[in-house]
Design a protein around this motif. Sequence first.
Motif, short mmCIF file in Angstrom:
data_model
loop_
_atom_site.label_atom_id
_atom_site.label_comp_id
_atom_site.label_asym_id
_atom_site.label_seq_id
_atom_site.Cartn_x
_atom_site.Cartn_y
_atom_site.Cartn_z
N GLY A 27 0.78 -1.23 0.00
CA GLY A 27 0.00 0.00 0.00
C GLY A 27 0.81 1.28 0.00
O GLY A 27 0.25 2.36 0.13
N GLU A 28 2.13 1.18 -0.13
CA GLU A 28 2.94 2.39 -0.25
C GLU A 28 2.83 2.92 -1.68
O GLU A 28 2.87 2.16 -2.63
N PHE A 29 2.68 4.23 -1.77
CA PHE A 29 2.61 4.90 -3.07
C PHE A 29 3.72 5.92 -3.13
O PHE A 29 3.83 6.77 -2.26
N TYR A 30 4.54 5.82 -4.16
CA TYR A 30 5.67 6.73 -4.32
C TYR A 30 5.40 7.63 -5.52
O TYR A 30 4.99 7.15 -6.58
N VAL A 31 5.63 8.91 -5.34
CA VAL A 31 5.48 9.90 -6.40
C VAL A 31 6.88 10.41 -6.71
O VAL A 31 7.56 10.94 -5.83
N ASP A 60 -8.97 11.86 -16.44
CA ASP A 60 -9.58 13.14 -16.10
C ASP A 60 -8.98 13.74 -14.82
O ASP A 60 -9.70 14.23 -13.96
N GLY A 61 -7.66 13.63 -14.69
CA GLY A 61 -6.98 14.23 -13.54
C GLY A 61 -7.09 13.45 -12.25
O GLY A 61 -6.68 13.92 -11.19
N LYS A 62 -7.62 12.25 -12.31
CA LYS A 62 -7.79 11.41 -11.12
C LYS A 62 -6.92 10.16 -11.24
O LYS A 62 -6.77 9.62 -12.32
N LEU A 63 -6.40 9.72 -10.10
CA LEU A 63 -5.59 8.51 -10.05
C LEU A 63 -6.44 7.40 -9.44
O LEU A 63 -7.01 7.57 -8.35
N TYR A 64 -6.56 6.28 -10.15
CA TYR A 64 -7.35 5.15 -9.67
C TYR A 64 -6.39 4.01 -9.31
O TYR A 64 -5.51 3.67 -10.08
N VAL A 65 -6.60 3.47 -8.10
CA VAL A 65 -5.75 2.40 -7.59
C VAL A 65 -6.67 1.30 -7.06
O VAL A 65 -7.60 1.58 -6.30
N ARG A 66 -6.38 0.07 -7.43
CA ARG A 66 -7.21 -1.04 -6.99
C ARG A 66 -6.43 -1.97 -6.07
O ARG A 66 -5.30 -2.37 -6.38
N SER A 67 -7.05 -2.30 -4.94
CA SER A 67 -6.49 -3.32 -4.05
C SER A 67 -7.16 -4.64 -4.42
O SER A 67 -7.90 -4.72 -5.41
N GLY A 68 -6.97 -5.64 -3.59
CA GLY A 68 -7.63 -6.93 -3.84
C GLY A 68 -9.14 -6.87 -3.65
O GLY A 68 -9.85 -7.75 -4.10
N GLY A 69 -9.65 -5.80 -3.00
CA GLY A 69 -11.07 -5.74 -2.76
C GLY A 69 -11.73 -4.38 -2.95
O GLY A 69 -12.95 -4.28 -2.86
N THR A 70 -10.95 -3.33 -3.23
CA THR A 70 -11.51 -1.98 -3.30
C THR A 70 -10.85 -1.19 -4.42
O THR A 70 -9.66 -1.32 -4.67
N LEU A 71 -11.66 -0.34 -5.06
CA LEU A 71 -11.14 0.61 -6.05
C LEU A 71 -11.11 1.97 -5.39
O LEU A 71 -12.12 2.46 -4.89
N TYR A 72 -9.93 2.60 -5.35
CA TYR A 72 -9.76 3.93 -4.75
C TYR A 72 -9.59 4.97 -5.85
O TYR A 72 -8.94 4.70 -6.87
N CYS A 73 -10.14 6.14 -5.65
CA CYS A 73 -9.97 7.28 -6.54
C CYS A 73 -9.27 8.37 -5.74
O CYS A 73 -9.79 8.81 -4.70
#
Length: 76
Positions: A27-31, A60-73
């Motif tokens: 779950g670490e996100f590096y920019v 559309d300027g949004k970052l979408y990230v999916r885990s094993g059970g959830t889609l995050y915006c």
Amino acid sequence: GFGNRSSQEYATPVLADGKIYVVAPAGEFYVVNATPEMELRQTNKLTDDTGFSASPAVSDGKLYVRSGGTLYCIAR
């Protein structure tokens, strides 16, 4: 990889707005700046017990990230 190197990144990094977004399984996100120096700009963490192995997507300027059970915006 980035961080403490205790995990292997499986997701493909994505380029958007002059930055590279890297997702690690825990779950670490590096920019990172999309420059030859690849300077680390920011580290973020999402807590999700199902883990992250999917590549992020940008629309559309949004970052979408999916885990094993959830889609995050992630957006401003």
